[in-house]
Motif scaffolding. Structure first.
Motif, PDB file in Angstrom:
ATOM      1  N   LEU A  45       4.596 -10.232  -1.223  1.00  0.00           N
ATOM      2  CA  LEU A  45       3.456 -10.994  -1.732  1.00  0.00           C
ATOM      3  C   LEU A  45       2.142 -10.290  -1.409  1.00  0.00           C
ATOM      4  CD1 LEU A  45       4.606 -14.613  -0.799  1.00  0.00           C
ATOM      5  CD2 LEU A  45       4.187 -13.756  -3.119  1.00  0.00           C
ATOM      6  N   LEU A  46       2.030  -9.751  -0.208  1.00  0.00           N
ATOM      7  CA  LEU A  46       0.818  -9.027   0.161  1.00  0.00           C
ATOM      8  C   LEU A  46       0.629  -7.794  -0.716  1.00  0.00           C
ATOM      9  CD1 LEU A  46       1.091  -9.351   4.046  1.00  0.00           C
ATOM     10  CD2 LEU A  46      -0.701 -10.364   2.609  1.00  0.00           C
ATOM     11  N   LYS A  47       1.734  -7.122  -1.021  1.00  0.00           N
ATOM     12  CA  LYS A  47       1.649  -5.949  -1.887  1.00  0.00           C
ATOM     13  C   LYS A  47       1.197  -6.337  -3.289  1.00  0.00           C
ATOM     14  CE  LYS A  47       4.222  -1.824  -3.245  1.00  0.00           C
ATOM     15  NZ  LYS A  47       5.512  -1.086  -3.120  1.00  0.00           N
ATOM     16  N   GLN A  48       1.736  -7.450  -3.795  1.00  0.00           N
ATOM     17  CA  GLN A  48       1.317  -7.935  -5.112  1.00  0.00           C
ATOM     18  C   GLN A  48      -0.177  -8.275  -5.130  1.00  0.00           C
ATOM     19  OE1 GLN A  48       3.839 -11.231  -6.357  1.00  0.00           O
ATOM     20  NE2 GLN A  48       5.648 -10.204  -5.497  1.00  0.00           N
ATOM     21  N   ALA A  49      -0.690  -8.707  -3.980  1.00  0.00           N
ATOM     22  CA  ALA A  49      -2.106  -9.076  -3.884  1.00  0.00           C
ATOM     23  C   ALA A  49      -3.006  -7.881  -3.596  1.00  0.00           C
ATOM     24  CB  ALA A  49      -2.280 -10.129  -2.785  1.00  0.00           C
ATOM     25  N   GLY A  50      -2.427  -6.672  -3.543  1.00  0.00           N
ATOM     26  CA  GLY A  50      -3.251  -5.473  -3.375  1.00  0.00           C
ATOM     27  C   GLY A  50      -3.347  -4.953  -1.964  1.00  0.00           C
ATOM     28  N   TRP A  51      -2.459  -5.389  -1.081  1.00  0.00           N
ATOM     29  CA  TRP A  51      -2.472  -4.927   0.305  1.00  0.00           C
ATOM     30  C   TRP A  51      -1.220  -4.094   0.575  1.00  0.00           C
ATOM     31  CZ3 TRP A  51      -6.631  -5.949   3.458  1.00  0.00           C
ATOM     32  CH2 TRP A  51      -7.522  -6.931   3.013  1.00  0.00           C
ATOM     33  N   GLU A  52      -1.409  -2.973   1.277  1.00  0.00           N
ATOM     34  CA  GLU A  52      -0.283  -2.104   1.617  1.00  0.00           C
ATOM     35  C   GLU A  52      -0.417  -1.625   3.052  1.00  0.00           C
ATOM     36  OE1 GLU A  52       1.613   0.580  -1.287  1.00  0.00           O
ATOM     37  OE2 GLU A  52      -0.311   0.445  -2.347  1.00  0.00           O
ATOM     38  N   VAL A  53       0.728  -1.336   3.655  1.00  0.00           N
ATOM     39  CA  VAL A  53       0.731  -0.838   5.026  1.00  0.00           C
ATOM     40  C   VAL A  53       0.570   0.681   5.006  1.00  0.00           C
ATOM     41  CG1 VAL A  53       2.043  -0.608   7.165  1.00  0.00           C
ATOM     42  CG2 VAL A  53       2.159  -2.738   5.849  1.00  0.00           C
ATOM     43  N   LYS A  54      -0.458   1.170   5.678  1.00  0.00           N
ATOM     44  CA  LYS A  54      -0.693   2.598   5.833  1.00  0.00           C
ATOM     45  C   LYS A  54      -0.996   2.866   7.299  1.00  0.00           C
ATOM     46  CE  LYS A  54      -2.389   3.442   1.134  1.00  0.00           C
ATOM     47  NZ  LYS A  54      -3.515   3.936   0.305  1.00  0.00           N
ATOM     48  N   GLY A  55      -0.175   3.714   7.903  1.00  0.00           N
ATOM     49  CA  GLY A  55      -0.375   4.000   9.326  1.00  0.00           C
ATOM     50  C   GLY A  55      -0.246   2.754  10.177  1.00  0.00           C
ATOM     51  N   LYS A  56       0.695   1.913   9.848  1.00  0.00           N
ATOM     52  CA  LYS A  56       0.983   0.661  10.561  1.00  0.00           C
ATOM     53  C   LYS A  56      -0.121  -0.389  10.420  1.00  0.00           C
ATOM     54  CE  LYS A  56       4.048   2.692  14.046  1.00  0.00           C
ATOM     55  NZ  LYS A  56       4.372   2.792  15.498  1.00  0.00           N
ATOM     56  N   GLN A  57      -1.087  -0.151   9.532  1.00  0.00           N
ATOM     57  CA  GLN A  57      -2.141  -1.124   9.286  1.00  0.00           C
ATOM     58  C   GLN A  57      -2.085  -1.592   7.835  1.00  0.00           C
ATOM     59  OE1 GLN A  57      -5.995   0.431  10.297  1.00  0.00           O
ATOM     60  NE2 GLN A  57      -5.789  -0.111  12.458  1.00  0.00           N
ATOM     61  N   LEU A  58      -2.292  -2.875   7.654  1.00  0.00           N
ATOM     62  CA  LEU A  58      -2.353  -3.443   6.313  1.00  0.00           C
ATOM     63  C   LEU A  58      -3.774  -3.246   5.789  1.00  0.00           C
ATOM     64  CD1 LEU A  58      -0.564  -5.089   4.297  1.00  0.00           C
ATOM     65  CD2 LEU A  58      -1.687  -7.136   5.196  1.00  0.00           C
ATOM     66  N   VAL A  59      -3.884  -2.539   4.672  1.00  0.00           N
ATOM     67  CA  VAL A  59      -5.203  -2.242   4.116  1.00  0.00           C
ATOM     68  C   VAL A  59      -5.215  -2.550   2.626  1.00  0.00           C
ATOM     69  CG1 VAL A  59      -5.683  -0.429   5.823  1.00  0.00           C
ATOM     70  CG2 VAL A  59      -4.595   0.167   3.645  1.00  0.00           C
ATOM     71  N   ASN A  60      -6.417  -2.752   2.089  1.00  0.00           N
ATOM     72  CA  ASN A  60      -6.558  -2.970   0.651  1.00  0.00           C
ATOM     73  C   ASN A  60      -6.882  -1.654  -0.042  1.00  0.00           C
ATOM     74  OD1 ASN A  60      -9.254  -2.499   1.220  1.00  0.00           O
ATOM     75  ND2 ASN A  60      -9.882  -4.650   0.968  1.00  0.00           N
ATOM     76  N   ALA A  61      -7.179  -1.746  -1.338  1.00  0.00           N
ATOM     77  CA  ALA A  61      -7.414  -0.525  -2.115  1.00  0.00           C
ATOM     78  C   ALA A  61      -8.635   0.247  -1.626  1.00  0.00           C
ATOM     79  CB  ALA A  61      -7.574  -0.888  -3.590  1.00  0.00           C
ATOM     80  N   LYS A  62      -9.566  -0.453  -0.960  1.00  0.00           N
ATOM     81  CA  LYS A  62     -10.761   0.206  -0.429  1.00  0.00           C
ATOM     82  C   LYS A  62     -10.517   0.808   0.943  1.00  0.00           C
ATOM     83  CE  LYS A  62     -13.894  -3.008  -2.778  1.00  0.00           C
ATOM     84  NZ  LYS A  62     -14.977  -4.037  -2.587  1.00  0.00           N
ATOM     85  N   GLY A  63      -9.312   0.614   1.471  1.00  0.00           N
ATOM     86  CA  GLY A  63      -9.006   1.124   2.796  1.00  0.00           C
ATOM     87  C   GLY A  63      -9.417   0.199   3.929  1.00  0.00           C
ATOM     88  N   GLU A  64      -9.842  -1.014   3.584  1.00  0.00           N
ATOM     89  CA  GLU A  64     -10.281  -1.972   4.600  1.00  0.00           C
ATOM     90  C   GLU A  64      -9.072  -2.637   5.248  1.00  0.00           C
ATOM     91  OE1 GLU A  64     -14.401  -3.365   2.323  1.00  0.00           O
ATOM     92  OE2 GLU A  64     -12.491  -4.390   1.910  1.00  0.00           O
TER      93      GLU A  64
END
Length: 612
Positions: A420-439
Motif C-alpha cells: 500500500l505504501l508503494k502504491q502511494a508513492g513511498w519506497e524503501v531506500k537504504g532502509k528508509q521509507l522515502v517518497n519520490a522527492k527523497g523525503e
C-alpha cells in the motif's frame, strides 16, 4: 410572552378571520428525543434513587496533574476538578432513559413543531447561594459570555441566533433554522452563571473579569459550594444545607455526601499508591495492567477494598491512533490503511493488556448506532445521496480491521502495508521509507500519559520494519494540550465518547469547518463533503429510526476512509473503592452514578476503619 401571543392572535382573528392560526407551542415539564419522557409532570423522584438516603460523610477522589482556575467559561487554563458541582443548569437528565431532559432551574419549556426556538420558564424559587434569584438576565448573559469567550462552545451553539428575556421568568433562544430536534434540549444543558457576581468586585475591590482565570471561589447555584482549596493540590466541596433545589423531584435521593474532595497527584503511579494507602476512596482504573496486577494488597484481601466492573450501556467510544491529515504524508488513505496493517493488536492485547480488550470496529462501538453488515433500507438510501463521494467498498462489504492472530498473519499484514505504501508513492531506500522527492517518512507519536508510552513503543518496531522513522515523545499535560490545540503533531492516541443520541457535537468531531479551528475535537483534520452531508443527516433526523440509519451511514463512511487506526475498547468501567458506601439495590440502566445517588454507609465505614 404567553399573554402577548394571545393578544396578537386575538387581533389577527378579528382582522382576518379567514387566516389559519398556528397552534401555540405547548408547555412541557420535560422533553425527550425518544418519544414521550418516562416520568410524568407530577413524579416524586427518579425510580433508581433511594428517596430516604442518609446525608453525611465524605467521599474523596484522586485527580491528575494540577489546576489553576475556577473559571469554566474560557478554554485557557485547567479548571479545578468537580467545579461543575457548584452550578445548576436549566434542565437535567434522568439516567434510566436516553435523551430525556427534566426541569431544574427551569420548571419547563416550550418549542414549536419546527424546533425553530425554545422558551424556558424559570422557577421563581431558583436562587444563587447568596440568596439572589436566578433570572432570565443571568441565562442570557451566560449564553453571551460563553459563546463570545469559548470558540468551541460558539461553534457548538452557532445555530442559536439569539437569547433574550421574553417574560418575567422566561428566556427564549431563537435558532437560525428549523428542523434540528436537538437544539431545544442542548441549550438547556448550558451552565448558568451569576451575572451580578461576575460583573461585580472581589473582596479587595478589584472588578472581576470573566475572560480571565481566577482562583477566587465562585458563587454558584448548585447543591455544593467550595469549602476550601490548596492551589494545584486539593479542592473540597461542601453540601449547601439550604440548597434551593433540594426537594425538587429531580434531586430527591441525590447529593447525599456532606463533602466531596479532590486530591491531585503528579502521575498515575503516585496516584494508585495513594489509593492503596487510603488517601482517597474511589478510583476508575483505565490500565489493564493495573487491573490485573496492582490490586494484590492487604486491604483488598481483607475485603476493605472492592473491585467492581460496571457495564457501559449509555455510550460508545472510538479510541484510536489519530494521524494528522493536515500533513501531506497522511493524506493518502492507502498510507493510513498501511498504518493499520502494521498494528499488531492481538499481540499488543496479549502482551500489554492481559487479553482484556477487543478491537474497536466502530465510531459508536458497543451501541445500536454502530454499523454492521452491508448497508440496506434507510441507511442505503442515505448513502446513495453521497455515492460518488465515498469509497466503493462502503456499499459492498462491512468494514474490518486487519487480524493478527499468528506470526504468519503479522508478516502477511506487513507485506500488505508495504504494498500500500508503494502504491502511494513511498519506497524503501537504504532502509528508509522515502517518497519520490527523497523525503523520509518520519512519525512522531505525541503522548501526555506514561501509560500510553508502552503502547506506542510496542507499535514502533513494526512501523520501523516498513522503513518509517518513529519517535515517541512524552510531554507534560500543558505542553500536550497546547500542541494538540495548535495541531502540532504527527499522531496522537485519544478518542471520542459518543452518546446514544448523537447530534450537533458531530460537527465538532468530523466537520470540515472544525478541521482548522483551534480547540475543536476534529483532531485529525477531516475535511470531507460526504461526511459533512451525513453529519447533517444525523442532526436533522426526523425520528429515532432516521437517526439510527444516518448514524450507521456516517459511521461506515468514517471507517472506510481509514481516518484513524482503531485501537481497543472494553464494554465496562473498572472501578476500585474503599468499602464505605452504599447504593440503591438497582442502579439506573445507563450509569452507575457514583457519587450522585450513593451515600455514606456508617456500618461499612466502621468495619473498614477511619479514613487516613
Amino acid at each position: 410572552m404567553v399573554r402577548r401571543l394571545a393578544v396578537a392572535a386575538a387581533f389577527l382573528a378579528c382582522a382576518a378571520p379567514a387566516l389559519a392560526q398556528p397552534a401555540q407551542a405547548p408547555f412541557r415539564a420535560a422533553a425527550s428525543l425518544m418519544g414521550d419522557p418516562k416520568y410524568p409532570p407530577d413524579f416524586k423522584h427518579f425510580d433508581y434513587v433511594n428517596p430516604n438516603a442518609p446525608k453525611g460523610g465524605v467521599v474523596r477522589f484522586g485527580a491528575d496533574g494540577t489546576f489553576d482556575s475556577f473559571n469554566v467559561i474560557i478554554p485557557r487554563g485547567t479548571p479545578g476538578a468537580g467545579i461543575t458541582l457548584i452550578y445548576d443548569t436549566l434542565t437535567t437528565q434522568s439516567r434510566d432513559e436516553v435523551a430525556s431532559a427534566y426541569g431544574l432551574i427551569a420548571e419547563g419549556l416550550s418549542y414549536p413543531a419546527d424546533f425553530s426556538s425554545v422558551t424556558y420558564r424559570l422557577r421563581p424559587q431558583a436562587k444563587w447561594q447568596d440568596g439572589t434569584p436566578i433570572t432570565p438576565d443571568d441565562v442570557v448573559w451566560s449564553f453571551d459570555v460563553l459563546t463570545k469567550n469559548n470558540p468551541q462552545q460558539a461553534f457548538y451553539y452557532r445555530h442559536v441566533k439569539s437569547a433574550a428575556k421574553t417574560g418575567d421568568n422566561e428566556v427564549t433562544f431563537t435558532f437560525d433554522q428549523g428542523g434540528n430536534r436537538e437544539l431545544p434540549q442542548i441549550v438547556g444543558e448550558m451552565m448558568v452563571l451569576p451575572k451580578h457576581w461576575w460583573t461585580g468586585t472581589d473582596g479587595t475591590g478589584k472588578k472581576r473579569d470573566i475572560t480571565q482565570g481566577t482562583l477566587e471561589a465562585p458563587l454558584g447555584s448548585g447543591a455544593y459550594k467550595i469549602k476550601s482549596f490548596v492551589p494545584g493540590r486539593t479542592i473540597a466541596y461542601e453540601r449547601v444545607k439550604d440548597y434551593w433545589g433540594a426537594s425538587l423531584p429531580v434531586n430527591v435521593g441525590r447529593n447525599n455526601f456532606d463533602e466531596i474532595r479532590y486530591e491531585y497527584y503528579r502521575d498515575d503511579t503516585v496516584e494508585i499508591e495513594a489509593f492503596k494507602a487510603d488517601q482517597y476512596d474511589w478510583r476508575v482504573e483505565t490500565s489493564a495492567k493495573n487491573w490485573a496486577t496492582a490490586y494484590d494488597f492487604p486491604a483488598r484481601k481483607e475485603g476493605k477494598v472492592v473491585l467492581e466492573m460496571f457495564e457501559n450501556r449509555a455510550s460508545g467510544m472510538m479510541q484510536a491512533f489519530i494521524p494528522n491529515l493536515r500533513r501531506a504524508k497522511f493524506q493518502d488513505p492507502r498510507v493510513r490503511r498501511a498504518l493499520n496493517y502494521a498494528l499488531d493488536f492481538d499481540g499488543m492485547n496479549h502482551t500489554l493488556f492481559f487479553d482484556q480488550y477487543t478491537r474497536v470496529s466502530s465510531y459508536f462501538s458497543g451501541t445500536e448506532l454502530a454499523s454492521s453488515g452491508v448497508p440496506a433500507g434507510a441507511e442505503l438510501e442515505i448513502l446513495n445521496t453521497v455515492k460518488d463521494k465515498v469509497p466503493a467498498g462502503v456499499f459492498t462489504a462491512p468494514y474490518t480491521n486487519p487480524d493478527t492472530p499468528s506470526e504468519q498473519s503479522r508478516r502477511t499484514n506487513l507485506r500488505q502495508a508495504a504494498d500500500l505504501l508503494k502504491q502511494a508513492g513511498w519506497e524503501v531506500k537504504g532502509k528508509q521509507l522515502v517518497n519520490a522527492k527523497g523525503e523520509a517518512f518520519t512519525l512522531e507519536i505525541l503522548l501526555a500519559s506514561p501509560a500510553f508510552e508502552r503502547v506506542a513503543l510496542f507499535y514502533k518496531p513494526a512501523l520501523e520494519r516498513l522503513g518509517i522513522q518513529v519517535s515517541v515523545r512524552l510531554v507534560d499535560s500543558s505542553q500536550y494540550v497546547n500542541r494538540v490545540r495548535a495541531r502540532d503533531f504527527d499522531m496522537i492516541i485519544t478518542g471520542w465518547g459518543q452518546s446514544l443520541s448523537p447530534g450537533n457535537e458531530q460537527r465538532d468531531y468530523w466537520g470540515s469547518e472544525a478541521a482548522d479551528r483551534e480547540g475543536s475535537r476534529n483532531f485529525g483534520g477531516i475535511k470531507d463533503p460526504a461526511v459533512d452531508a451525513l453529519v447533517d443527516k444525523v442532526i436533522y433526523a426526523s425520528d429515532r429510526a432516521q437517526l439510527v440509519a444516518a448514524t450507521h451511514a456516517l459511521d461506515r463512511v468514517l471507517l472506510w476512509n481509514d481516518y484513524v487506526i482503531p485501537a481497543w475498547t472494553l464494554g465496562y468501567t473498572r472501578t476500585a473503592r474503599w468499602d464505605r458506601f452504599a447504593h440503591p439495590p438497582v442502579l439506573p440502566q445507563y450509569s452507575y452514578e457514583f457519587p450522585d445517588i450513593w451515600w455514606w454507609d456508617a456500618d461499612k465505614a466502621a468495619k473498614v476503619g477511619e479514613a487516613k
